[in-house]
Design a protein around this motif. Structure first.
Motif, mmCIF file in Angstrom:
data_model
loop_
_atom_site.group_PDB
_atom_site.id
_atom_site.type_symbol
_atom_site.label_atom_id
_atom_site.label_comp_id
_atom_site.label_asym_id
_atom_site.label_seq_id
_atom_site.Cartn_x
_atom_site.Cartn_y
_atom_site.Cartn_z
ATOM 1 N N SER A 1 0.842 -1.192 0.000
ATOM 2 C CA SER A 1 0.000 0.000 0.000
ATOM 3 C C SER A 1 0.880 1.246 0.000
ATOM 4 N N PRO A 2 0.407 2.357 -0.560
ATOM 5 C CA PRO A 2 1.212 3.584 -0.608
ATOM 6 C C PRO A 2 1.688 4.073 0.748
ATOM 7 N N ASP A 3 0.942 3.773 1.828
ATOM 8 C CA ASP A 3 1.383 4.193 3.160
ATOM 9 C C ASP A 3 2.324 3.189 3.818
ATOM 10 N N GLY A 4 2.559 2.049 3.156
ATOM 11 C CA GLY A 4 3.497 1.059 3.664
ATOM 12 C C GLY A 4 2.988 0.231 4.827
ATOM 13 N N LYS A 5 1.711 0.327 5.145
ATOM 14 C CA LYS A 5 1.175 -0.381 6.308
ATOM 15 C C LYS A 5 0.570 -1.738 5.966
ATOM 16 N N GLU A 6 0.255 -1.944 4.686
ATOM 17 C CA GLU A 6 -0.404 -3.175 4.267
ATOM 18 C C GLU A 6 0.257 -3.754 3.030
ATOM 19 N N VAL A 7 0.116 -5.044 2.881
ATOM 20 C CA VAL A 7 0.542 -5.741 1.674
ATOM 21 C C VAL A 7 -0.679 -6.427 1.086
ATOM 22 N N TYR A 8 -0.790 -6.372 -0.234
ATOM 23 C CA TYR A 8 -1.886 -7.048 -0.923
ATOM 24 C C TYR A 8 -1.334 -8.210 -1.738
ATOM 25 N N GLU B 1 -10.382 -9.515 -18.294
ATOM 26 C CA GLU B 1 -10.389 -8.079 -18.497
ATOM 27 C C GLU B 1 -10.021 -7.362 -17.207
ATOM 28 N N LEU B 2 -9.611 -6.108 -17.338
ATOM 29 C CA LEU B 2 -9.326 -5.295 -16.163
ATOM 30 C C LEU B 2 -10.610 -4.704 -15.610
ATOM 31 N N TYR B 3 -10.679 -4.651 -14.292
ATOM 32 C CA TYR B 3 -11.777 -4.012 -13.571
ATOM 33 C C TYR B 3 -11.172 -2.998 -12.608
ATOM 34 N N ILE B 4 -11.933 -1.953 -12.307
ATOM 35 C CA ILE B 4 -11.436 -0.908 -11.418
ATOM 36 C C ILE B 4 -12.419 -0.669 -10.278
ATOM 37 N N LEU B 5 -11.877 -0.579 -9.073
ATOM 38 C CA LEU B 5 -12.665 -0.307 -7.872
ATOM 39 C C LEU B 5 -12.392 1.115 -7.412
ATOM 40 N N ASP B 6 -13.446 1.906 -7.241
ATOM 41 C CA ASP B 6 -13.338 3.218 -6.617
ATOM 42 C C ASP B 6 -13.476 2.999 -5.116
ATOM 43 N N ARG B 7 -12.396 3.142 -4.383
ATOM 44 C CA ARG B 7 -12.398 2.822 -2.961
ATOM 45 C C ARG B 7 -13.138 3.858 -2.126
ATOM 46 N N GLN B 8 -13.481 4.990 -2.727
ATOM 47 C CA GLN B 8 -14.284 5.982 -2.012
ATOM 48 C C GLN B 8 -15.761 5.634 -2.049
ATOM 49 N N VAL C 1 -10.097 -13.500 -9.091
ATOM 50 C CA VAL C 1 -9.460 -12.196 -9.232
ATOM 51 C C VAL C 1 -7.945 -12.379 -9.196
ATOM 52 N N PHE C 2 -7.236 -11.694 -10.112
ATOM 53 C CA PHE C 2 -5.785 -11.758 -10.179
ATOM 54 C C PHE C 2 -5.228 -10.349 -10.411
ATOM 55 N N ASP C 3 -3.909 -10.211 -10.339
ATOM 56 C CA ASP C 3 -3.189 -9.007 -10.787
ATOM 57 C C ASP C 3 -3.700 -7.715 -10.143
ATOM 58 N N VAL C 4 -3.693 -7.657 -8.836
ATOM 59 C CA VAL C 4 -4.166 -6.463 -8.139
ATOM 60 C C VAL C 4 -3.123 -5.350 -8.178
ATOM 61 N N GLU C 5 -3.575 -4.102 -8.236
ATOM 62 C CA GLU C 5 -2.712 -2.927 -8.179
ATOM 63 C C GLU C 5 -3.479 -1.792 -7.506
ATOM 64 N N VAL C 6 -2.792 -1.026 -6.650
ATOM 65 C CA VAL C 6 -3.388 0.108 -5.944
ATOM 66 C C VAL C 6 -2.760 1.390 -6.473
ATOM 67 N N SER C 7 -3.578 2.404 -6.723
ATOM 68 C CA SER C 7 -3.077 3.657 -7.275
ATOM 69 C C SER C 7 -2.251 4.418 -6.244
ATOM 70 N N PRO C 8 -1.312 5.255 -6.688
ATOM 71 C CA PRO C 8 -0.472 6.017 -5.760
ATOM 72 C C PRO C 8 -1.259 6.909 -4.811
ATOM 73 N N ASP C 9 -2.451 7.376 -5.238
ATOM 74 C CA ASP C 9 -3.265 8.205 -4.348
ATOM 75 C C ASP C 9 -4.201 7.375 -3.470
ATOM 76 N N SER C 10 -4.087 6.046 -3.565
ATOM 77 C CA SER C 10 -4.832 5.084 -2.746
ATOM 78 C C SER C 10 -6.330 5.023 -3.054
ATOM 79 N N ARG C 11 -6.813 5.811 -4.007
ATOM 80 C CA ARG C 11 -8.253 5.817 -4.267
ATOM 81 C C ARG C 11 -8.711 4.616 -5.081
#
Length: 350
Positions: A195-202, A276-283, A247-257
């Motif tokens: 994770s961008p804050d370094g507190k979690e691993v996915y 196919e790629l799917y996107i989650l809006d975490r907000q 679900v495979f190939d997870v990636e988190v954006s630098p702004d964590s959203r």
């Protein structure tokens, strides 16, 4: 891995092997013996640069380019009998980390290398007689996290040999002894991200914690899991609204959203699966499909502004050896662009 769990996985491996033989395309295609010419799937970007692995008749090197696929330069190459893969940038973009493993899968050993972005000061950071499949820098640039498999075997007579008994480890960038973070001995861990804050691993893995039979494992789904580094015993699935398939190939954006992943877009058909790629809006917790290219879109990487998702598309998925092409897609999914990777002399790698 507990004996009962391993026994269940042996039976489940047979079932999954049968699934392969039926030609339904479960999971990812892998190159035959690693002898082919083309882009490997895993890559990374930082600022205006990309780093990737490319194989020329089985001879693999690590290369850099700009984000338009131009100005390609070879950064490092595999040694005799080796394959190099999964290159990633350090947080400051000054160095590249990559993995070297033997071509001969009978040799179970791995090395982690770091090299400056200009190709200087290449050094082996760590070596072990086990298989390291993925490695990434922590945001503080002082720690490396990696996935290590204890065994390379087939859990059934018809299933292909592969890495198993996985756990998460960490290593100081300056070297020294590795630290084991989890004690799962999991059948398969993939898609390591911090994770961008370094507190979690996915990671992605099979959601088999409550499975009691081989049929339970076969029916369970491959999901995204969160590992809290302060409490690594807490491994929690990440809910993805509306996603019912693996679900495979997870990636988190630098702004964590945003979180991007790939999943099966055509379940319940008699055709090869299309990823196919799917996107989650975490907000908002809303998930939507991002690509419609068919075959296999994966290995997604965000740009630093969280505006584009770069990814590899395997145009030959389900047909044998992969043939990857580099693409990018805008976060709204409206703009999809192919990026031809051009080497010296104008030849294309894609």
């Amino acid at each position: 891995m507990r004996r009962k769990t391993k026994a269940i996985w042996i039976v489940a491996g047979t079932l999954i092997g049968l699934f392969f033989l039926l030609g339904l395309g479960y999971g990812k295609e892998k190159p035959v013996n690693g002898i082919y010419t083309g882009l490997l799937e895993a890559f990374d970007i930082k600022g205006e640069k990309a780093v990737f692995a490319y194989s020329l008749k089985g001879k693999v090197g690590i290369y850099t380019s700009d984000l338009h696929g131009k100005n390609v330069k070879r950064l490092a190459e595999a040694g005799e009998g080796e394959i190099v893969h999964h290159p990633v940038f350090s947080t400051d973009g000054k160095t590249v980390l990559y993995i070297a493993t033997p071509k001969d899968k009978e040799e179970v050993k791995s090395s982690l290398y770091v090299v400056n972005i200009d190709g200087s000061e290449k050094r082996r950071l760590y070596a072990i007689d086990s298989l390291i499949t993925e490695a990434v820098f922590a945001p503080d640039n002082k720690t490396i996290y990696y996935l290590q498999a204890e065994t390379f075997t087939n859990y059934s007579p018809i299933a292909r040999r592969d890495a198993h008994d996985f756990d998460l480890y960490s290593l100081d960038v300056s070297g020294g002894q590795a630290k084991r973070i989890t004690t799962m001995k999991d059948y398969m861990l993939e898609s390591l991200k911090v994770s961008p804050d370094g507190k979690e691993v996915y990671v992605t893995k099979q959601d088999d914690q409550h499975a009691k039979t081989a049929e339970d494992i076969f029916a369970s789904k491959h999901k995204v899991f969160r590992i809290l580094l302060a409490h690594p015993e807490k491994i929690e699935p990440v809910p993805l609204q509306g996603i019912k398939e693996d679900v495979f190939d997870v990636e988190v954006s630098p702004d964590s959203r945003w979180m991007v992943f790939n999943s099966i877009a055509n379940p319940g058909t008699n055709e090869n699966f299309q990823y196919e790629l799917y996107i989650l809006d975490r907000q908002t917790n809303q998930t939507r499909q991002l690509t419609y290219l068919k075959k296999h879109a994966g290995a997604a990487v965000f740009d630093e502004q969280s505006q584009w998702v770069y990814f590899m598309w395997d145009k030959k998925f389900g047909e044998g050896d992969p043939e990857h092409e580099w693409y990018r897609v805008s976060l709204d999914g409206k703009t999809v662009e192919n990026i031809p990777v051009v080497i010296e002399g104008g030849a294309s790698l894609s």
